[in-house]
Design a protein around this motif. Sequence first.
Motif, PDB file in Angstrom:
ATOM      1  N   THR A  68       0.826  -1.203   0.000  1.00 58.28           N
ATOM      2  CA  THR A  68       0.000   0.000   0.000  1.00 58.28           C
ATOM      3  C   THR A  68       0.858   1.249   0.000  1.00 58.28           C
ATOM      4  OG1 THR A  68      -0.200   0.414   2.393  1.00 58.28           O
ATOM      5  CG2 THR A  68      -1.637  -1.285   1.430  1.00 58.28           C
ATOM      6  N   SER A  69       0.275   2.321  -0.529  1.00 61.51           N
ATOM      7  CA  SER A  69       0.930   3.622  -0.576  1.00 61.51           C
ATOM      8  C   SER A  69      -0.132   4.687  -0.733  1.00 61.51           C
ATOM      9  CB  SER A  69       1.916   3.678  -1.753  1.00 61.51           C
ATOM     10  OG  SER A  69       2.444   4.985  -1.915  1.00 61.51           O
ATOM     11  N   ARG A  70       0.224   5.919  -0.430  1.00 63.04           N
ATOM     12  CA  ARG A  70      -0.696   7.027  -0.686  1.00 63.04           C
ATOM     13  C   ARG A  70      -0.923   7.203  -2.187  1.00 63.04           C
ATOM     14  NH1 ARG A  70       2.391  11.758   2.253  1.00 63.04           N
ATOM     15  NH2 ARG A  70       4.098  10.558   1.339  1.00 63.04           N
ATOM     16  N   SER A  71       0.088   6.824  -2.983  1.00 60.94           N
ATOM     17  CA  SER A  71       0.006   6.992  -4.439  1.00 60.94           C
ATOM     18  C   SER A  71       0.189   5.648  -5.131  1.00 60.94           C
ATOM     19  CB  SER A  71       1.082   7.975  -4.924  1.00 60.94           C
ATOM     20  OG  SER A  71       1.197   7.944  -6.321  1.00 60.94           O
ATOM     21  N   ILE A  72      -0.867   5.138  -5.737  1.00 59.19           N
ATOM     22  CA  ILE A  72      -0.751   3.863  -6.443  1.00 59.19           C
ATOM     23  C   ILE A  72       0.108   4.004  -7.687  1.00 59.19           C
ATOM     24  CG2 ILE A  72      -2.818   4.095  -7.898  1.00 59.19           C
ATOM     25  CD1 ILE A  72      -3.352   1.071  -7.125  1.00 59.19           C
ATOM     26  N   GLU A  73       0.171   5.202  -8.264  1.00 58.96           N
ATOM     27  CA  GLU A  73       1.036   5.423  -9.416  1.00 58.96           C
ATOM     28  C   GLU A  73       2.499   5.229  -9.035  1.00 58.96           C
ATOM     29  OE1 GLU A  73      -1.355   7.557  -8.518  1.00 58.96           O
ATOM     30  OE2 GLU A  73      -2.807   7.268 -10.152  1.00 58.96           O
ATOM     31  N   ASP A  74       2.901   5.787  -7.882  1.00 54.70           N
ATOM     32  CA  ASP A  74       4.278   5.609  -7.416  1.00 54.70           C
ATOM     33  C   ASP A  74       4.578   4.139  -7.176  1.00 54.70           C
ATOM     34  OD1 ASP A  74       4.568   8.329  -7.521  1.00 54.70           O
ATOM     35  OD2 ASP A  74       4.480   8.644  -5.347  1.00 54.70           O
ATOM     36  N   LEU A  75       3.596   3.425  -6.633  1.00 53.44           N
ATOM     37  CA  LEU A  75       3.768   2.010  -6.309  1.00 53.44           C
ATOM     38  C   LEU A  75       3.937   1.180  -7.574  1.00 53.44           C
ATOM     39  CD1 LEU A  75       3.911   0.378  -3.741  1.00 53.44           C
ATOM     40  CD2 LEU A  75       1.418   0.151  -3.786  1.00 53.44           C
ATOM     41  N   ARG A  76       3.088   1.421  -8.544  1.00 57.96           N
ATOM     42  CA  ARG A  76       3.182   0.674  -9.803  1.00 57.96           C
ATOM     43  C   ARG A  76       4.454   0.991 -10.564  1.00 57.96           C
ATOM     44  NH1 ARG A  76      -3.183   1.608 -11.306  1.00 57.96           N
ATOM     45  NH2 ARG A  76      -3.996  -0.316 -10.352  1.00 57.96           N
ATOM     46  N   ALA A  77       4.910   2.222 -10.453  1.00 56.68           N
ATOM     47  CA  ALA A  77       6.159   2.597 -11.121  1.00 56.68           C
ATOM     48  C   ALA A  77       7.363   1.953 -10.443  1.00 56.68           C
ATOM     49  CB  ALA A  77       6.309   4.117 -11.128  1.00 56.68           C
ATOM     50  N   ALA A  78       7.277   1.782  -9.123  1.00 55.23           N
ATOM     51  CA  ALA A  78       8.412   1.251  -8.362  1.00 55.23           C
ATOM     52  C   ALA A  78       8.515  -0.264  -8.448  1.00 55.23           C
ATOM     53  CB  ALA A  78       8.307   1.681  -6.896  1.00 55.23           C
ATOM     54  N   VAL A  79       7.365  -0.951  -8.569  1.00 51.60           N
ATOM     55  CA  VAL A  79       7.345  -2.418  -8.589  1.00 51.60           C
ATOM     56  C   VAL A  79       6.669  -2.869  -9.879  1.00 51.60           C
ATOM     57  CG1 VAL A  79       6.676  -4.517  -7.380  1.00 51.60           C
ATOM     58  CG2 VAL A  79       7.136  -2.430  -6.072  1.00 51.60           C
ATOM     59  N   THR A  80       7.435  -3.496 -10.746  1.00 47.80           N
ATOM     60  CA  THR A  80       6.900  -3.887 -12.052  1.00 47.80           C
ATOM     61  C   THR A  80       6.899  -5.393 -12.274  1.00 47.80           C
ATOM     62  OG1 THR A  80       9.108  -3.605 -13.026  1.00 47.80           O
ATOM     63  CG2 THR A  80       7.623  -1.713 -13.118  1.00 47.80           C
ATOM     64  N   GLU A  81       7.433  -6.160 -11.323  1.00 46.53           N
ATOM     65  CA  GLU A  81       7.547  -7.596 -11.517  1.00 46.53           C
ATOM     66  C   GLU A  81       6.423  -8.369 -10.821  1.00 46.53           C
ATOM     67  OE1 GLU A  81       9.573  -5.552  -9.838  1.00 46.53           O
ATOM     68  OE2 GLU A  81      10.873  -6.641  -8.457  1.00 46.53           O
ATOM     69  N   ALA A  82       6.326  -9.636 -11.137  1.00 45.05           N
ATOM     70  CA  ALA A  82       5.463 -10.607 -10.441  1.00 45.05           C
ATOM     71  C   ALA A  82       4.015 -10.145 -10.326  1.00 45.05           C
ATOM     72  CB  ALA A  82       6.044 -10.906  -9.057  1.00 45.05           C
ATOM     73  N   ALA A  83       3.394  -9.847 -11.451  1.00 46.88           N
ATOM     74  CA  ALA A  83       2.044  -9.290 -11.452  1.00 46.88           C
ATOM     75  C   ALA A  83       1.036 -10.190 -10.744  1.00 46.88           C
ATOM     76  CB  ALA A  83       1.593  -9.024 -12.885  1.00 46.88           C
ATOM     77  N   ASP A  84       1.128 -11.497 -10.932  1.00 45.51           N
ATOM     78  CA  ASP A  84       0.164 -12.418 -10.324  1.00 45.51           C
ATOM     79  C   ASP A  84       0.302 -12.512  -8.809  1.00 45.51           C
ATOM     80  OD1 ASP A  84      -0.799 -12.933 -12.826  1.00 45.51           O
ATOM     81  OD2 ASP A  84       0.327 -14.805 -13.092  1.00 45.51           O
ATOM     82  N   SER A  85       1.468 -12.176  -8.313  1.00 44.30           N
ATOM     83  CA  SER A  85       1.733 -12.287  -6.875  1.00 44.30           C
ATOM     84  C   SER A  85       1.681 -10.948  -6.162  1.00 44.30           C
ATOM     85  CB  SER A  85       3.122 -12.910  -6.646  1.00 44.30           C
ATOM     86  OG  SER A  85       3.201 -14.185  -7.222  1.00 44.30           O
ATOM     87  N   PHE A  86       1.385  -9.897  -6.905  1.00 45.41           N
ATOM     88  CA  PHE A  86       1.514  -8.543  -6.359  1.00 45.41           C
ATOM     89  C   PHE A  86       0.205  -7.785  -6.486  1.00 45.41           C
ATOM     90  CE2 PHE A  86       2.976  -4.028  -7.207  1.00 45.41           C
ATOM     91  CZ  PHE A  86       3.224  -3.728  -5.875  1.00 45.41           C
ATOM     92  N   LEU A  87      -0.266  -7.258  -5.349  1.00 45.58           N
ATOM     93  CA  LEU A  87      -1.479  -6.444  -5.336  1.00 45.58           C
ATOM     94  C   LEU A  87      -1.143  -5.054  -4.802  1.00 45.58           C
ATOM     95  CD1 LEU A  87      -4.559  -6.139  -5.662  1.00 45.58           C
ATOM     96  CD2 LEU A  87      -4.787  -6.986  -3.298  1.00 45.58           C
ATOM     97  N   PRO A  88      -0.985  -4.067  -5.685  1.00 46.56           N
ATOM     98  CA  PRO A  88      -0.746  -2.695  -5.222  1.00 46.56           C
ATOM     99  C   PRO A  88      -2.067  -2.007  -4.904  1.00 46.56           C
ATOM    100  CG  PRO A  88      -0.610  -2.770  -7.612  1.00 46.56           C
ATOM    101  CD  PRO A  88      -0.944  -4.172  -7.154  1.00 46.56           C
TER     102      PRO A  88
END
Length: 279
Positions: A34-54
């Motif tokens: 979690t983060s205040r900004s989901i855009e920042d989170l998605r930009a920072a973490v780009t791998e493992a889409a199936d295992s990652f819920l931003p």
Amino acid sequence: MNTEKIWFVTGASKGLGLTLVKKLLKDGYKVVATSRSIEDLRAAVTEAADSFLPLEMNLKSEASVQQAIEKSISTFGKIDVVVNNAGYGLSGGLEELSDEEARENFDVNVFGALNVIRQVLPHLRKQQSGHIINVSSIGGFTGMFPGFGIYCATKFAMQGFTESLATEVKAFGIHASIVSPGYFRTNFLTAESLNVPKNPIEAYKEVRDSQDAHQNSINGNQPGDPEKGVAVIIAAAEAEHPPLHLFLGQDAYDLAYQKMELVKADLENWKELTTSTGF
């Protein structure tokens, strides 16, 4: 490692939280971040889409926290490890900082973590397992940092409620741990993570010197390696009997012992009067 565990990490778009999320995903865990900004989170973490819920989450809103917890469970089925990592630093003497500045630091660092704990505990109690890891600071164990009194107070508060939490949830098979890092080479001391007083008082030379040292000399030269730090946190989460107090870094280890020696000295020097107060 039990990579079937589902992790929930707050403040995950930068700093130690981001390093932890990336390490967990690399090791094969499923992670809610979690983060205040989901855009920042998605930009920072780009791998493992199936295992990652931003998720975008406002720590100060119980409704937002509740929605994030429910979305996590509906996606992955459960939550096993909760890491309350979100927070920010605040530099400034007690006289300099306004009521608004001090309360905002408490709202995020203390009450934000409590909102997460309050919303996740019904789920952890139901499954009779779980681990809540609250990221404090060595500044939550020793407050001997001029200009960081309010920040230290928020982290002292976290230490206190986590100790109580550990006793309250033990019967449900839930663990609680306090992580107290020293100086780690993240962006914690940069302008985006360290707030300074709006109305500084120049008479406080020690405070100004401390603020300058943290923003300039210490920032970028911290001795702690974030990769090694998060590996220790993961190891603690995997332990059968995890520690209540987990200090990270040689500096944190040394400062903790310095504090304990100071307390011990005061206890012994004042023992006669301290113990003379009974009926």
